[in-house]
Design a protein around this motif. Structure first.
Motif, short mmCIF file in Angstrom:
data_model
loop_
_atom_site.label_atom_id
_atom_site.label_comp_id
_atom_site.label_asym_id
_atom_site.label_seq_id
_atom_site.Cartn_x
_atom_site.Cartn_y
_atom_site.Cartn_z
N VAL A 17 13.59 3.26 -19.50
CA VAL A 17 14.28 4.40 -19.12
C VAL A 17 13.98 4.67 -17.69
O VAL A 17 14.58 4.97 -16.56
CB VAL A 17 14.02 5.60 -20.00
N GLY A 18 12.76 4.69 -17.53
CA GLY A 18 11.97 5.05 -16.17
C GLY A 18 10.39 4.85 -16.20
O GLY A 18 9.82 4.56 -17.21
N ARG A 19 9.90 4.70 -14.84
CA ARG A 19 8.33 4.74 -14.47
C ARG A 19 8.05 6.09 -13.85
O ARG A 19 8.70 6.74 -13.06
CB ARG A 19 7.85 3.76 -13.48
N TYR A 20 6.77 6.45 -14.35
CA TYR A 20 6.50 7.72 -13.90
C TYR A 20 4.80 7.79 -13.57
O TYR A 20 4.12 6.76 -14.06
CB TYR A 20 6.36 8.93 -14.99
N ALA A 21 4.34 8.68 -12.80
CA ALA A 21 2.93 8.72 -12.09
C ALA A 21 2.01 9.09 -12.99
O ALA A 21 0.88 8.65 -13.12
CB ALA A 21 2.88 9.44 -10.95
N THR A 22 2.23 10.02 -14.03
CA THR A 22 1.69 10.54 -15.02
C THR A 22 2.08 10.53 -16.40
O THR A 22 3.38 10.55 -16.45
CB THR A 22 1.05 12.11 -14.61
N TYR A 42 12.08 7.38 -28.44
CA TYR A 42 11.71 7.28 -27.07
C TYR A 42 9.97 7.18 -26.98
O TYR A 42 9.42 7.90 -27.51
CB TYR A 42 11.94 8.50 -26.11
N ILE A 43 9.55 6.35 -26.22
CA ILE A 43 8.41 5.97 -26.32
C ILE A 43 7.61 5.80 -25.11
O ILE A 43 8.27 5.49 -24.29
CB ILE A 43 7.97 4.50 -26.96
N VAL A 44 6.34 6.40 -24.89
CA VAL A 44 5.74 6.61 -23.77
C VAL A 44 4.57 5.51 -23.59
O VAL A 44 3.80 5.39 -24.71
CB VAL A 44 5.27 7.76 -23.38
N GLU A 45 4.78 4.53 -22.70
CA GLU A 45 3.70 3.50 -22.87
C GLU A 45 2.76 3.24 -21.28
O GLU A 45 3.55 3.54 -20.48
CB GLU A 45 4.18 2.20 -23.06
N ARG A 46 1.70 3.06 -21.28
CA ARG A 46 0.92 2.69 -19.96
C ARG A 46 0.99 1.16 -19.79
O ARG A 46 0.74 0.16 -20.74
CB ARG A 46 -0.21 3.32 -20.04
N GLU A 55 0.79 -1.24 0.01
CA GLU A 55 -0.05 -0.12 0.15
C GLU A 55 0.89 1.25 -0.17
O GLU A 55 0.43 2.36 -0.38
CB GLU A 55 -0.78 0.05 1.20
N ASN A 56 2.19 1.21 0.53
CA ASN A 56 2.98 2.40 0.60
C ASN A 56 3.56 2.83 -0.69
O ASN A 56 4.26 3.60 -0.75
CB ASN A 56 3.94 2.34 1.75
N GLU A 57 3.82 1.94 -1.60
CA GLU A 57 4.39 1.88 -2.87
C GLU A 57 3.72 2.93 -3.88
O GLU A 57 2.32 2.63 -3.85
CB GLU A 57 4.83 0.68 -3.66
N PRO A 58 4.18 3.69 -4.71
CA PRO A 58 3.64 4.54 -5.52
C PRO A 58 3.16 3.76 -6.77
O PRO A 58 3.76 3.07 -7.17
CB PRO A 58 4.49 5.62 -5.94
N VAL A 59 2.01 4.43 -7.14
CA VAL A 59 1.46 3.85 -8.49
C VAL A 59 2.44 4.58 -9.51
O VAL A 59 2.24 5.86 -9.77
CB VAL A 59 0.16 3.97 -8.63
N LEU A 60 3.19 3.79 -10.59
CA LEU A 60 3.70 4.43 -11.58
C LEU A 60 3.42 3.69 -12.97
O LEU A 60 4.30 2.67 -13.24
CB LEU A 60 5.25 4.36 -11.18
N PRO A 61 2.38 4.07 -13.39
CA PRO A 61 2.01 3.27 -14.65
C PRO A 61 2.49 3.76 -15.79
O PRO A 61 2.65 2.92 -16.82
CB PRO A 61 0.52 3.35 -14.73
N TRP A 62 3.16 4.71 -16.14
CA TRP A 62 3.82 5.17 -17.44
C TRP A 62 5.25 4.86 -17.39
O TRP A 62 5.92 5.21 -16.59
CB TRP A 62 3.42 6.63 -17.42
N LEU A 63 5.48 4.35 -18.70
CA LEU A 63 6.92 3.90 -18.79
C LEU A 63 7.51 4.77 -19.95
O LEU A 63 6.73 5.06 -20.86
CB LEU A 63 7.11 2.47 -19.25
N VAL A 64 8.87 5.17 -19.90
CA VAL A 64 9.42 5.86 -20.96
C VAL A 64 10.47 4.67 -21.42
O VAL A 64 11.13 4.32 -20.56
CB VAL A 64 10.31 6.83 -20.64
N ILE A 65 10.46 4.29 -22.61
CA ILE A 65 11.11 3.29 -23.10
C ILE A 65 12.02 3.66 -24.39
O ILE A 65 11.67 4.57 -25.27
CB ILE A 65 10.32 2.22 -23.66
N ARG A 66 13.21 3.21 -24.45
CA ARG A 66 14.30 3.85 -25.42
C ARG A 66 14.45 2.47 -26.32
O ARG A 66 14.57 1.58 -25.93
CB ARG A 66 15.50 4.15 -24.98
#
Length: 58
Positions: A24-29, A49-53, A3-14
């Protein structure tokens, strides 16, 4: 995921010229992920660089 972990559904992929993909990383928005992808793209490298959910398990 706890429950304490942030939800990071957005990825940046190279993706390189050979089609290899690296996270590359995971992001909240989506906005945050797109901002990172745009900054990386501006550096002039010939990478895609691609953004994927991703699905986040409940």
């Amino acid at each position: 995921m706890s429950e304490n972990e942030p939800v990071l559904p957005w990825l940046v992929i190279r993706q390189d010229d050979n089609g290899n993909r690296y996270r590359v990383g995971r992001y909240a928005t989506r906005t945050e992920a797109e901002r990172v992808a745009d900054r990386l793209d501006e550096k002039g490298h010939k990478q895609l660089y691609i953004v994927e959910r991703v699905r986040v398990a409940p």
